[in-house]
Write a protein that holds these residues in place. Structure first.
Motif, PDB file in Angstrom:
ATOM      1  N   ALA A 173       0.846  -1.193   0.000  1.00  0.00           N
ATOM      2  CA  ALA A 173       0.000   0.000   0.000  1.00  0.00           C
ATOM      3  C   ALA A 173       0.881   1.243   0.000  1.00  0.00           C
ATOM      4  O   ALA A 173       1.807   1.360   0.816  1.00  0.00           O
ATOM      5  CB  ALA A 173      -0.917   0.003   1.209  1.00  0.00           C
ATOM      6  N   VAL A 174       0.578   2.164  -0.900  1.00  0.00           N
ATOM      7  CA  VAL A 174       1.317   3.424  -0.948  1.00  0.00           C
ATOM      8  C   VAL A 174       0.371   4.629  -0.833  1.00  0.00           C
ATOM      9  O   VAL A 174       0.833   5.762  -0.624  1.00  0.00           O
ATOM     10  CB  VAL A 174       2.143   3.538  -2.253  1.00  0.00           C
ATOM     11  CG1 VAL A 174       3.224   2.469  -2.301  1.00  0.00           C
ATOM     12  CG2 VAL A 174       1.245   3.427  -3.490  1.00  0.00           C
ATOM     13  N   ASP A 175      -0.936   4.386  -0.982  1.00  0.00           N
ATOM     14  CA  ASP A 175      -1.912   5.464  -0.873  1.00  0.00           C
ATOM     15  C   ASP A 175      -2.340   5.626   0.588  1.00  0.00           C
ATOM     16  O   ASP A 175      -2.227   4.680   1.380  1.00  0.00           O
ATOM     17  CB  ASP A 175      -3.129   5.168  -1.740  1.00  0.00           C
ATOM     18  CG  ASP A 175      -3.843   3.901  -1.283  1.00  0.00           C
ATOM     19  OD1 ASP A 175      -3.251   2.799  -1.408  1.00  0.00           O
ATOM     20  OD2 ASP A 175      -4.975   4.006  -0.761  1.00  0.00           O
ATOM     21  N   PRO A 176      -2.825   6.825   0.981  1.00  0.00           N
ATOM     22  CA  PRO A 176      -3.172   7.057   2.394  1.00  0.00           C
ATOM     23  C   PRO A 176      -4.165   6.059   2.967  1.00  0.00           C
ATOM     24  O   PRO A 176      -3.970   5.563   4.083  1.00  0.00           O
ATOM     25  CB  PRO A 176      -3.753   8.478   2.374  1.00  0.00           C
ATOM     26  CG  PRO A 176      -3.082   9.134   1.222  1.00  0.00           C
ATOM     27  CD  PRO A 176      -2.939   8.056   0.178  1.00  0.00           C
ATOM     28  N   ASP A 177      -5.238   5.741   2.225  1.00  0.00           N
ATOM     29  CA  ASP A 177      -6.225   4.798   2.753  1.00  0.00           C
ATOM     30  C   ASP A 177      -5.628   3.406   2.910  1.00  0.00           C
ATOM     31  O   ASP A 177      -5.878   2.708   3.900  1.00  0.00           O
ATOM     32  CB  ASP A 177      -7.442   4.744   1.831  1.00  0.00           C
ATOM     33  CG  ASP A 177      -8.294   5.994   1.909  1.00  0.00           C
ATOM     34  OD1 ASP A 177      -8.122   6.761   2.882  1.00  0.00           O
ATOM     35  OD2 ASP A 177      -9.114   6.209   1.000  1.00  0.00           O
ATOM     36  N   GLY A 178      -4.828   3.003   1.957  1.00  0.00           N
ATOM     37  CA  GLY A 178      -4.210   1.682   2.035  1.00  0.00           C
ATOM     38  C   GLY A 178      -3.222   1.584   3.177  1.00  0.00           C
ATOM     39  O   GLY A 178      -3.163   0.571   3.887  1.00  0.00           O
ATOM     40  N   ILE A 179      -2.432   2.641   3.362  1.00  0.00           N
ATOM     41  CA  ILE A 179      -1.474   2.653   4.468  1.00  0.00           C
ATOM     42  C   ILE A 179      -2.204   2.574   5.805  1.00  0.00           C
ATOM     43  O   ILE A 179      -1.813   1.822   6.700  1.00  0.00           O
ATOM     44  CB  ILE A 179      -0.597   3.919   4.391  1.00  0.00           C
ATOM     45  CG1 ILE A 179       0.329   3.848   3.170  1.00  0.00           C
ATOM     46  CG2 ILE A 179       0.217   4.085   5.677  1.00  0.00           C
ATOM     47  CD1 ILE A 179       1.107   5.118   2.911  1.00  0.00           C
ATOM     48  N   GLN A 180      -3.273   3.355   5.909  1.00  0.00           N
ATOM     49  CA  GLN A 180      -4.043   3.337   7.158  1.00  0.00           C
ATOM     50  C   GLN A 180      -4.598   1.951   7.432  1.00  0.00           C
ATOM     51  O   GLN A 180      -4.584   1.460   8.577  1.00  0.00           O
ATOM     52  CB  GLN A 180      -5.188   4.345   7.082  1.00  0.00           C
ATOM     53  CG  GLN A 180      -5.943   4.542   8.387  1.00  0.00           C
ATOM     54  CD  GLN A 180      -5.190   5.401   9.379  1.00  0.00           C
ATOM     55  OE1 GLN A 180      -5.025   6.584   9.196  1.00  0.00           O
ATOM     56  NE2 GLN A 180      -4.710   4.775  10.439  1.00  0.00           N
ATOM     57  N   THR A 181      -5.081   1.283   6.385  1.00  0.00           N
ATOM     58  CA  THR A 181      -5.623  -0.068   6.553  1.00  0.00           C
ATOM     59  C   THR A 181      -4.545  -1.034   7.037  1.00  0.00           C
ATOM     60  O   THR A 181      -4.777  -1.861   7.928  1.00  0.00           O
ATOM     61  CB  THR A 181      -6.220  -0.566   5.228  1.00  0.00           C
ATOM     62  OG1 THR A 181      -7.284   0.312   4.842  1.00  0.00           O
ATOM     63  CG2 THR A 181      -6.757  -1.984   5.364  1.00  0.00           C
ATOM     64  N   LYS A 182      -3.358  -0.931   6.462  1.00  0.00           N
ATOM     65  CA  LYS A 182      -2.264  -1.814   6.868  1.00  0.00           C
ATOM     66  C   LYS A 182      -1.871  -1.552   8.327  1.00  0.00           C
ATOM     67  O   LYS A 182      -1.646  -2.484   9.102  1.00  0.00           O
ATOM     68  CB  LYS A 182      -1.047  -1.587   5.970  1.00  0.00           C
ATOM     69  CG  LYS A 182      -1.253  -1.934   4.514  1.00  0.00           C
ATOM     70  CD  LYS A 182      -1.408  -3.433   4.298  1.00  0.00           C
ATOM     71  CE  LYS A 182      -1.485  -3.751   2.809  1.00  0.00           C
ATOM     72  NZ  LYS A 182      -1.714  -5.198   2.560  1.00  0.00           N
ATOM     73  N   LEU A 183      -1.798  -0.292   8.697  1.00  0.00           N
ATOM     74  CA  LEU A 183      -1.411   0.038  10.067  1.00  0.00           C
ATOM     75  C   LEU A 183      -2.435  -0.441  11.080  1.00  0.00           C
ATOM     76  O   LEU A 183      -2.083  -0.896  12.173  1.00  0.00           O
ATOM     77  CB  LEU A 183      -1.230   1.555  10.199  1.00  0.00           C
ATOM     78  CG  LEU A 183       0.007   2.169   9.533  1.00  0.00           C
ATOM     79  CD1 LEU A 183      -0.074   3.686   9.557  1.00  0.00           C
ATOM     80  CD2 LEU A 183       1.287   1.692  10.210  1.00  0.00           C
ATOM     81  N   ARG A 184      -3.706  -0.375  10.698  1.00  0.00           N
ATOM     82  CA  ARG A 184      -4.772  -0.724  11.652  1.00  0.00           C
ATOM     83  C   ARG A 184      -5.016  -2.217  11.744  1.00  0.00           C
ATOM     84  O   ARG A 184      -5.701  -2.665  12.676  1.00  0.00           O
ATOM     85  CB  ARG A 184      -6.077   0.000  11.294  1.00  0.00           C
ATOM     86  CG  ARG A 184      -6.039   1.482  11.611  1.00  0.00           C
ATOM     87  CD  ARG A 184      -7.355   2.166  11.323  1.00  0.00           C
ATOM     88  NE  ARG A 184      -8.416   1.720  12.212  1.00  0.00           N
ATOM     89  CZ  ARG A 184      -9.236   2.537  12.874  1.00  0.00           C
ATOM     90  NH1 ARG A 184      -9.103   3.850  12.748  1.00  0.00           N
ATOM     91  NH2 ARG A 184     -10.201   2.072  13.638  1.00  0.00           N
TER      92      ARG A 184
END
Length: 521
Positions: free
Chosen positions: A13-24
């Protein structure tokens, strides 16, 4: 609680929503790597890939002490502490219990019949737990403490939360020791668990040590415990868990958790080295736990579990009025103050309250000043007495005394007997009429008494409101105790993940650092 389906592990994931999903997604590890000219996040590395930094999987169920979760049969190292007069209601205890979270029913201040009804309702809904019942220290009304223990023993309540104790009492010792026995292998086992909530080292020391002989011998003579149980008591501490209560609502010494907690933890280790208990006493943290960051701070100091209080009072399941919940939902961190306690009024003990939207703190302090200045109601100057009757009590003081007599004749007649030839004691009981009823007015939503509501509250309430601002939890009608527990503990794990990455040099934009609670259903 719903189980989140894992995102595709190998996707970067490199987009903000994708990054947030990975972190959560805390159940999977999180790797940060160079993805071309961008920084990418993934749960799974391809062969030969080397991450810039990473965070291990940390499901919120892993925070805290696994021994606490096992001992109480719970999902999280999290507990909802008791709030008196049934504010920690049956609905609250049951809702949290069904979610696998320990909660303590607010039995303090309730008559035996009301407590007995609560025991029946909670045990029917949660036959295998988890649940606890509060036992509050009642130095002015020892019959209440004795009656509560009688009920807990009668109905097989196996976990109590002992709060506001200044020292051990015979009835508390009776409850603890009456649950001791030897199993088939000759090993000590305890049927009664005690969670002690306290804020002083000298009190902690008493709960960390075995029950004193000065209590055991009379209990054996009375037939309340057996000689074998008295002997076994020397092998175990008075508490299984100690909750360090810092700057909380209600009874509090306004201690700073970062100062008090390490001191009690060191004391626990010292006493454990002396007695070598098979299971060391676990130490939890309470007071100020209203955000994921506060919960994480407690776990970082070594807390076995965290305890919430004020934030639960604004929830749908709390046994208090809609008006009170609305006031709590608007509270800021500075909207609290200290005022005289109803149950320990004569001792000068104070409790922490909400000052926003109520005159109770000011009026109750005035009563205590009068109590200190005069030795009887009759000594109070006529103009001062008239103000009390018109502005505070709303009735003649003689009428208040008659109501007080009727109340204690049903609850604890000894209180009236002690006041008959003791004018100052009589004055205290009259003043306690106001202090006691003010919390009930808040609970019931008594009309025309809104400015007299006594609302126990600590600064955690304001911190929580600041955290959930502009989210669905800003609305008090959307606040449910199990959801709040889930978000607090999950948010703590999320914040731990981000801090772990930051310690490795990763600097994330500020909007990633906030755990924003979203509806679960």
């Amino acid at each position: 609680m719903p189980i989140l389906s894992p995102p595709e592990s190998s996707v970067i994931a490199v987009d903000p929503d994708g990054i947030q999903t990975k972190l959560r997604h805390l159940a999977a590890p999180c790797y940060v790597l160079q993805a071309g000219s961008q920084i990418g996040f993934t749960h799974q590395l391809a062969s030969g890939e080397t991450p810039l930094c990473f965070a291990l999987a940390l499901p919120p169920e892993q925070l805290g002490d696994a021994a606490f979760r096992a001992a109480h049969g719970v999902r999280y190292a999290y507990m909802a502490g008791a709030m008196a007069n049934g504010i920690s209601s049956e609905d609250m205890v049951i809702a949290l219990g069904k979610a696998g979270i320990l909660s303590s029913f607010g039995a303090a201040g309730l008559v035996p019949g009301r407590i007995e009804d609560a025991i029946a309702q909670i045990q029917q809904a949660l036959p295998d737990g988890p649940y606890a019942f509060n036992l509050i220290h009642s130095p002015s009304e020892p019959a209440l403490e004795r009656g509560a223990v009688d009920l807990y023993l009668k109905h097989g309540v196996t976990t109590i939360e002992a709060s506001a104790f200044l020292s051990l009492t015979p009835d508390l010792v009776r409850y603890r020791v009456a649950g001791l026995s030897l199993n088939a292998a000759g090993q000590l086992q305890s049927r009664h668990k005690v969670i002690a909530k306290l804020s002083r080292l000298e009190v902690a020391q008493q709960f960390l040590q075995p029950a004193p002989a000065k209590f055991l011998t009379p209990l054996v003579e009375q037939g309340a415990i057996t000689a074998q149980q008295a002997a076994l008591a020397a092998q175990m501490p008075m508490a299984d868990d100690i909750t360090i209560e810092a700057d909380s609502g209600g009874h509090t010494d306004n201690r700073a958790l970062v100062c008090l907690f390490p001191a009690v933890l060191a004391l626990r280790d010292q006493i454990q080295q002396q007695y070598r208990y098979p299971t060391p006493v676990r130490v939890g943290a309470a007071g100020g736990i209203g955000t994921p960051d506060a919960a994480l701070a407690a776990f970082a100091m070594g807390a076995s579990y965290v305890v919430t209080g004020s934030v639960n009072q604004a929830c749908v399941e709390a046994g208090t009025s809609a008006h009170t919940k609305e006031l709590l939902a608007k509270a800021q961190m500075a909207d609290v103050t200290m005022a005289p306690s109803a149950d320990m009024f004569e001792m000068g003990v104070k409790v922490q309250l909400l000052k926003r939207g109520t005159l109770f703190p000011m009026r109750s302090q005035k009563l205590y000043e009068l109590y200190q200045r005069y030795d009887s109601i009759d000594e109070i100057e006529p103009i001062e007495r008239e103000k009390l009757e018109q502005q505070v009590f709303g009735q003649p003081l003689e009428t208040i005394w008659q109501e007080t007599v009727a109340y204690f004749n049903q609850r604890d007649p000894e209180q009236i007997a002690r006041a008959q030839d003791h004018p100052k004691r009589k004055m205290a009981l009259i003043f306690r009429w106001y202090l006691g009823l003010s919390s009930r007015w808040s609970i019931l939503g008594e009309p025309r008494r809104e400015m007299d509501y006594q609302i126990w509250c600590g600064p955690a309430m304001g911190a929580f409101n600041h955290w959930v601002k502009d989210t669905y939890l800003a609305d008090p009608t959307a606040r449910r105790v199990a959801e709040i527990a889930h978000h607090l503990i999950t948010g703590a794990a999320y914040r731990y993940r981000l801090q772990h990455l930051q310690l490795q040099g990763l600097q994330l934009p500020a909007h990633y650092s906030r755990y924003r609670p979203e509806p679960l259903f």
